[in-house]
Design an enzyme around this catalytic site. Sequence first.
Site, PDB file in Angstrom:
ATOM      1  N   LYS A 226      14.297   0.467   5.369  1.00 42.99           N
ATOM      2  CA  LYS A 226      13.767   0.890   4.065  1.00 42.99           C
ATOM      3  C   LYS A 226      13.815   2.406   3.919  1.00 42.99           C
ATOM      4  CE  LYS A 226      11.651   1.088   0.132  1.00 42.99           C
ATOM      5  NZ  LYS A 226      10.393   0.530  -0.278  1.00 42.99           N
TER       6      LYS A 226
ATOM      7  N   LYS B 250       7.134  11.670  -0.424  1.00 40.34           N
ATOM      8  CA  LYS B 250       6.538  11.096   0.785  1.00 40.34           C
ATOM      9  C   LYS B 250       7.579  10.312   1.581  1.00 40.34           C
ATOM     10  CE  LYS B 250       4.959   7.177   0.706  1.00 40.34           C
ATOM     11  NZ  LYS B 250       5.463   5.807   1.059  1.00 40.34           N
TER      12      LYS B 250
ATOM     13  N   LEU C  30       0.838  -1.203   0.000  1.00 41.41           N
ATOM     14  CA  LEU C  30       0.000   0.000   0.000  1.00 41.41           C
ATOM     15  C   LEU C  30       0.871   1.251   0.000  1.00 41.41           C
ATOM     16  CD1 LEU C  30      -2.457  -1.452   2.648  1.00 41.41           C
ATOM     17  CD2 LEU C  30      -2.937  -1.158   0.216  1.00 41.41           C
ATOM     18  N   PRO C  31       0.300   2.405  -0.388  1.00 39.33           N
ATOM     19  CA  PRO C  31       1.126   3.601  -0.611  1.00 39.33           C
ATOM     20  C   PRO C  31       1.823   4.171   0.613  1.00 39.33           C
ATOM     21  CG  PRO C  31      -1.011   3.812  -1.689  1.00 39.33           C
ATOM     22  CD  PRO C  31      -1.095   2.625  -0.808  1.00 39.33           C
TER      23      PRO C  31
ATOM     24  N   THR D 191       6.000   0.990   2.245  1.00 36.86           N
ATOM     25  CA  THR D 191       6.981   1.872   2.867  1.00 36.86           C
ATOM     26  C   THR D 191       6.247   2.645   3.950  1.00 36.86           C
ATOM     27  OG1 THR D 191       8.173   2.068   0.778  1.00 36.86           O
ATOM     28  CG2 THR D 191       8.691   3.685   2.485  1.00 36.86           C
TER      29      THR D 191
END
Length: 308
Positions: A172, A241, A66-67, A97
């Site tokens: 990450k 983001k 998912l975003p 992420t």
Amino acid sequence: MTSTNPPVGFIGLGNMGGRIARCLGAAGYDVLGHDPRTDNVTACGATAAASVAEVARACDVVLLSLPESKVVESVVLGGDGVLANARAGQVVIDLSTSAPASTVRLHEQLAERGATLVDAGISGGAAAAEKGTLTLMVGGDPATLERVRPLLLAFSANVFHCGSAGAGHTAKLLNNFLNAVALSATAEVMVAGRKAGLDLRVLLEVLNTSSGVNFATLNRFPKIVNGDYLKGGLTNALMMKDVLAYVDLVTGLGVASPNSSAPLASFGLALQLGYADDISNTVVDAIGDVSGRIRIHDGAYDAGKDRS
């Protein structure tokens, strides 16, 4: 032929999730998937589930791609979401992420239902996802990781256990920040090289045999100078983001971040000039727009792409 592997749940079958799901299918897993776009589910060969709840109820292992954390939280904590339907022994693998602090909270909430959250940050982009050669940075219970390792190896070449819950997503963000720095800095250098009249292919050979070498010089710009922006990867909006999430992380750790201003400025520029939903490699065009309408690929400047 009926699969001998247990069915796997998958929520979020877009750019990365869809490619990972195809790898799982090729490895013999039946995938029950849910995505707001049903065509994403069918395109990757998964069986469509009508809801998140249906996936959570049917599968002992559920993957999320998912975003960002807000979307992960809505899927897990929603009224009839993953948490409401979690059960003892279930494993939720978050490939998104996500913000590590959010990941730790979700881990604790799922643990109260007897389920285990494993955070697995991914690196390698769309190309590695397509080939099943991603690198995974995993946080969570080591025994649970060993339980799901065969599943993870269906779409990855490297699986690193980074520590307890949230450690994978921390690694990450650190990796993505370096990626953002290298991409934005190399984009600036390539625009400067073009404007100085250098042969950019020769410049790349110089950089790749010198101290300026990085992932962008090796893998991105040899394609971009030929007009191939490697579409399908992380967008400028998602890169921004990730950099902001990195800044939040290091601020919480009390670590100074003097190097974050450059990628924030570069990808912020790309967003302002209309490249938000384009692959992050187009940051070179945003820098080019404000540097004399420069394009680094052959054909030079395409007036139809000017957004300055």
